[in-house]
Enzyme design. Structure first.
Site, mmCIF file in Angstrom:
data_model
loop_
_atom_site.group_PDB
_atom_site.id
_atom_site.type_symbol
_atom_site.label_atom_id
_atom_site.label_comp_id
_atom_site.label_asym_id
_atom_site.label_seq_id
_atom_site.Cartn_x
_atom_site.Cartn_y
_atom_site.Cartn_z
ATOM 1 N N ASN A 106 0.818 -1.211 0.000
ATOM 2 C CA ASN A 106 0.000 0.000 0.000
ATOM 3 C C ASN A 106 0.850 1.258 0.000
ATOM 4 O O ASN A 106 1.937 1.297 0.577
ATOM 5 C CB ASN A 106 -0.939 0.008 1.211
ATOM 6 C CG ASN A 106 -1.932 -1.138 1.139
ATOM 7 O OD1 ASN A 106 -2.059 -1.772 0.088
ATOM 8 N ND2 ASN A 106 -2.607 -1.424 2.227
ATOM 9 N N VAL A 107 0.304 2.279 -0.633
ATOM 10 C CA VAL A 107 1.026 3.546 -0.747
ATOM 11 C C VAL A 107 0.301 4.638 0.041
ATOM 12 O O VAL A 107 0.636 5.813 -0.065
ATOM 13 C CB VAL A 107 1.147 3.964 -2.238
ATOM 14 C CG1 VAL A 107 1.975 2.961 -3.016
ATOM 15 C CG2 VAL A 107 -0.228 4.119 -2.905
ATOM 16 N N HIS A 123 5.728 -0.647 -2.823
ATOM 17 C CA HIS A 123 5.249 0.077 -4.006
ATOM 18 C C HIS A 123 5.297 1.589 -3.831
ATOM 19 O O HIS A 123 4.576 2.316 -4.524
ATOM 20 C CB HIS A 123 3.837 -0.400 -4.376
ATOM 21 C CG HIS A 123 3.792 -1.827 -4.845
ATOM 22 N ND1 HIS A 123 2.644 -2.570 -4.941
ATOM 23 C CD2 HIS A 123 4.801 -2.649 -5.271
ATOM 24 C CE1 HIS A 123 2.926 -3.787 -5.383
ATOM 25 N NE2 HIS A 123 4.228 -3.866 -5.582
ATOM 26 N N CYS A 138 19.270 21.956 -12.228
ATOM 27 C CA CYS A 138 18.169 22.931 -12.097
ATOM 28 C C CYS A 138 16.917 22.328 -11.446
ATOM 29 O O CYS A 138 15.994 23.058 -11.075
ATOM 30 C CB CYS A 138 17.807 23.490 -13.479
ATOM 31 S SG CYS A 138 17.472 22.193 -14.706
ATOM 32 N N THR A 193 -4.871 -8.714 0.032
ATOM 33 C CA THR A 193 -4.285 -8.601 -1.312
ATOM 34 C C THR A 193 -4.833 -9.710 -2.213
ATOM 35 O O THR A 193 -5.033 -10.838 -1.752
ATOM 36 C CB THR A 193 -2.738 -8.631 -1.296
ATOM 37 O OG1 THR A 193 -2.263 -8.556 -2.651
ATOM 38 C CG2 THR A 193 -2.170 -9.869 -0.626
ATOM 39 N N SER A 194 -5.039 -9.352 -3.482
ATOM 40 C CA SER A 194 -5.510 -10.353 -4.437
ATOM 41 C C SER A 194 -4.379 -11.314 -4.818
ATOM 42 O O SER A 194 -4.613 -12.350 -5.418
ATOM 43 C CB SER A 194 -6.051 -9.667 -5.691
ATOM 44 O OG SER A 194 -5.035 -8.870 -6.282
ATOM 45 N N ASN A 218 -8.849 -12.696 4.039
ATOM 46 C CA ASN A 218 -9.464 -12.032 2.889
ATOM 47 C C ASN A 218 -10.917 -12.505 2.801
ATOM 48 O O ASN A 218 -11.175 -13.694 2.961
ATOM 49 C CB ASN A 218 -8.713 -12.415 1.595
ATOM 50 C CG ASN A 218 -8.938 -11.422 0.468
ATOM 51 O OD1 ASN A 218 -10.062 -11.127 0.101
ATOM 52 N ND2 ASN A 218 -7.849 -10.916 -0.083
#
Ligand code: BJW
Length: 250
Positions: A106-107, A123, A138, A193-194, A218
């Site tokens: 997860n993010v 991730h 720059c 999670t899948s 799940n």
């Protein structure tokens, strides 16, 4: 087998484990109100193909569209809170220091907001920005010119979200630490999670080959069910507190 007996057995395995590794996915945040990716009706990709949004190629083709999608998700996450599943993992880590390694795909930062430490984020981080192309002298993120996406005024380099898209390498140190944990654990819990995305899903196979008990949490079948010793059908906000709360063996 009887669901209560399965739960009791998993609790016993965890209570006896010197080391537990946990792999989480989008489903652990579902009860916080965060959509998963692959749910057919409410998933983030219900109306898109993943390669339209979650690849570097998609970003290069239409940076504004992809950037705006991530900005939308960032805004959405500001209003959500960790749920009982996130909190149970954090409480276990605090109660038994060094005994649980948390690996997440997860993010959304919800594990960290619940108090988990040392989270191995495979991730990336939705709230981090980085440059699309290698940064030049720059390129300064704190001085990026506003836009959709922001960009470097000097060279035009684009800012992109700090997540891992398909075809991109996972952060080396996090993946390596996750593989070590999968290899060394006595129990691996795989929650929400899948199990369709690699190399993350491969951690469950690795743990199993190395001799760990693999337990899935799940409400729906997953690609990893055949790898598991036990499949607990239920949500993570309900089952993780039951699995991890109140252990007394150690
Ligand atoms: C609940 C619930 C409740 C609902 N409680 N549960 C081996 C074989 C085949 C392919 C590959 C392979 N190795 C690599 C690949 C290619 C590819 C891949 O895996 N493809 C497959 C899809 C076929 N992998 C990659 O490209 C990876 N990179 C790579 O391998 O690089 C190699 C390389 C090396 C060196 C140099 C260069 C390259 C990168 C993968 C990146 C994945 N990124 C994404 C997007 C992140 C950014 C963003 O957020 O937009 O990560 S994809 C997306 O899927 C996201 C997720 O983290 C990931 C996993 O999804 P997850 O978490 O499982 O969610 P869902 O929606 O699928 O499932 C939710 C589950 O929750 C369901 O099961 C529900 O039932 C359940 N649930 N409510 C508990 N209350």
């Amino acid at each position: 087998m009887n669901a209560c007996l399965d739960l009791d057995m998993a609790r016993r395995w965890i209570a006896d484990a010197a080391h537990v590794a946990v792999l989480t996915g989008a489903g652990v945040s579902a009860e916080s109100g965060v959509p998963t990716f692959r749910d057919a009706l409410t998933g983030l990709w219900a109306n898109f193909r993943p390669e339209e949004l979650a690849t570097e190629g998609a970003f290069r083709r239409d940076p504004a569209r992809v950037w705006d999608w991530y900005q939308h998700r960032r805004r959405m996450l500001r209003d959500v809170l960790p749920n009982a599943g996130h909190r149970a993992l954090a409480a276990f880590q605090q109660r038994y220091p060094g005994r649980l390694t948390l690996v997440t795909q997860n993010v959304d930062g919800l594990h960290q907001r619940a108090g988990s430490e040392g989270v191995l984020c495979l991730h990336g981080d939705l709230f981090a920005d980085r440059w699309l192309d290698p940064a030049r002298a720059c390129c300064r993120l704190d001085a990026a010119a506003p836009g959709s996406p922001p960009h470097c005024d000097g060279c035009g380099n684009l800012v992109r979200p700090g997540v891992v898209w398909f075809g991109e390498a996972l952060p080396f140190a996090a993946l390596e630490a996750a593989e070590r944990a999968a290899h060394a654990c006595d129990v691996m819990l795989v929650a929400g999670t899948s199990g369709q995305v690699y190399p993350a899903a491969g951690l469950a196979h690795l743990a199993r080959r190395a001799g760990a008990r693999v337990v899935i949490v799940n409400p729906e079948p997953t690609e990893l069910d055949d790898t598991a010793h036990l499949v607990l059908a239920g949500t993570s906000a309900r089952l993780l507190p039951e699995l991890l709360g109140g252990l007394c063996n150690r």
